[in-house]
Design an enzyme around this catalytic site. Structure first.
Site, PDB file in Angstrom:
ATOM      1  CB  CYS A 198      -6.165  -2.202   7.054  1.00 30.23           C
ATOM      2  SG  CYS A 198      -7.375  -0.953   6.621  1.00 30.23           S
ATOM      3  CG  HIS A 235      -2.353  -0.895   6.063  1.00 32.77           C
ATOM      4  ND1 HIS A 235      -2.980  -1.084   4.845  1.00 32.77           N
ATOM      5  CD2 HIS A 235      -3.136  -0.032   6.769  1.00 32.77           C
ATOM      6  CE1 HIS A 235      -4.093  -0.373   4.827  1.00 32.77           C
ATOM      7  NE2 HIS A 235      -4.211   0.277   5.968  1.00 32.77           N
ATOM      8  CG  ASN A 286      -6.079   2.623   3.891  1.00 34.25           C
ATOM      9  OD1 ASN A 286      -6.021   1.447   3.532  1.00 34.25           O
ATOM     10  ND2 ASN A 286      -6.294   2.989   5.147  1.00 34.25           N
TER      11      ASN A 286
END
Ligand code: UT7
Length: 318
Positions: free
Chosen positions: A112, A245, A275
């Site tokens: 990520c 993020h 996500n």
């Protein structure tokens, strides 16, 4: 010599999977997902789409905004954890889809944090005077590595891609970037399966200790933000836009609180995207650029954290 983002683009697959859809397949409910994560829906790629397809769509939009042709790109970096195949890299496949050849193309694997790692890498090449126009992409199809019967992970992730064109400039641009990793946390968030002798060995799905990841993310996102702000002799209040993020709205709120930033200065997309790993930061950036929130001269702080663990930040003057 600096690098500056001159175009952004993003792409989300057509299919939307809502929390209510998930209620039909696993023992979960909309209220739990929204209150624990902030997520209401996520996009899911079609079975014939791969990470390079999503990357291609996002890249075309970034090139259009940058007003340059694909053949003016002289570096391609794709951040992905869900590549089209083991090799060649998704970046090479994207290069072919863009109809160009010759320039270097490679993937960055930092889960990520991948986009921040890729952006920092491209920035270094451009500052060194090596390349003029880099295409930096985050593209993910997490629906391929999610165990759809595991309610603790399947509600969290989504698919998508975001891209930027990063070009040589006499004005910053990227003011600084800060990358970190701590491999001793590698088992806390992983897809441990591997291919051996034609057979998948081990679990090929996401394996995560949610609470540990949560606490670590809140800690390092605040730390690396302070590091970037201090390096540029700024105060947290100078930041116009924080683009962290997008994993969990509670992580994002805690990070903003630690920095003393109101949520009005934070770009969030986790509600609608879930996500999307390495795609989450460039997706959120593109949305805030296109809706006019991000304006010239503003300070924009991009942050990533993910498996590895890896984490990082890039501070930009827009
Ligand atoms: O990109 C970086 C990667 N990931 C992250 O950043 C994620 C970081 N972690 C998180 O966002 C949170 O830890 C989660 C959202 C994953 C979990 O939230 P939590 O508040 O830490 O919940 P929990 O894991 O402590 O679980 C609480 C309860 C458990 O039940 P018991 O044991 O208390 O009876 C879980 O079994 O919630 C249960 N649960 C669910 N219930 C309904 C777990 N998943 C679900 C679900 N629906 N989908």
């Amino acid at each position: 010599m600096y690098s500056r983002i001159i175009g952004t683009g993003s792409y989300l697959p057509e299919k939307i999977l809502t929390n209510h859809d998930l209620e039909q397949t696993v023992d979960t409910n909309d209220e739990w997902i929204r209150s624990r994560t902030g997520i209401t829906q996520r996009h899911i790629a079609a079975s014939d789409q791969s990470a390079s397809d999503l990357a291609f769509n996002a890249s075309q939009k970034a090139l259009e905004m940058a007003k340059i042709n694909a053949d003016e790109i002289d570096l391609i970096i794709v951040a992905t954890t869900t590549p089209d195949m083991l090799f060649p890299s998704t970046a090479c496949i994207l290069q072919e889809k863009l109809g160009i050849s010759g320039c270097p193309a490679f993937d960055v694997q930092a889960v990520c944090s991948g986009f921040v790692y890729a952006l920092a890498t491209a920035d270094m090449f451009i500052r060194a005077g090596k390349y003029r126009n880099a295409l930096v992409v985050g593209s993910e199809i997490y629906s391929n590595i999610v165990d759809w019967s595991d309610r603790t992970t399947c509600v969290l992730f989504g698919d998508g891609a975001g891209a930027v064109v990063l070009s040589q400039s006499e004005q910053p641009g990227i003011l600084s970037s800060h990358l970190h990793a701590n491999g001793s946390y590698s088992k806390v968030l992983s897809v441990p399966g591997k291919i051996c002798d034609g057979v998948i060995q081990g679990n090929p799905y996401i394996n995560m200790e949610g609470n540990t990841v949560f606490k670590f993310a809140v800690k390092v996102l605040a730390e690396v933000a302070h590091e970037a702000i201090a390096e540029n002799n700024l105060q947290p209040s100078d930041i116009d836009w924080l683009i962290p993020h997008q994993a969990n709205i509670r992580i994002i709120r805690s990070t903003a609180k630690k920095l003393g930033l109101p949520m009005e200065k934070v770009v969030t997309t986790v509600e609608k995207h879930g996500n999307t790993s390495a795609a989450s930061v460039p997706l959120a950036l593109d949305i805030a650029v296109r809706d006019g929130r991000i304006k010239p001269d503003q300070y924009v702080l991009l942050e990533g954290v993910g498996g590895g663990f890896t984490w990082g930040a890039a501070l930009l003057r827009w």
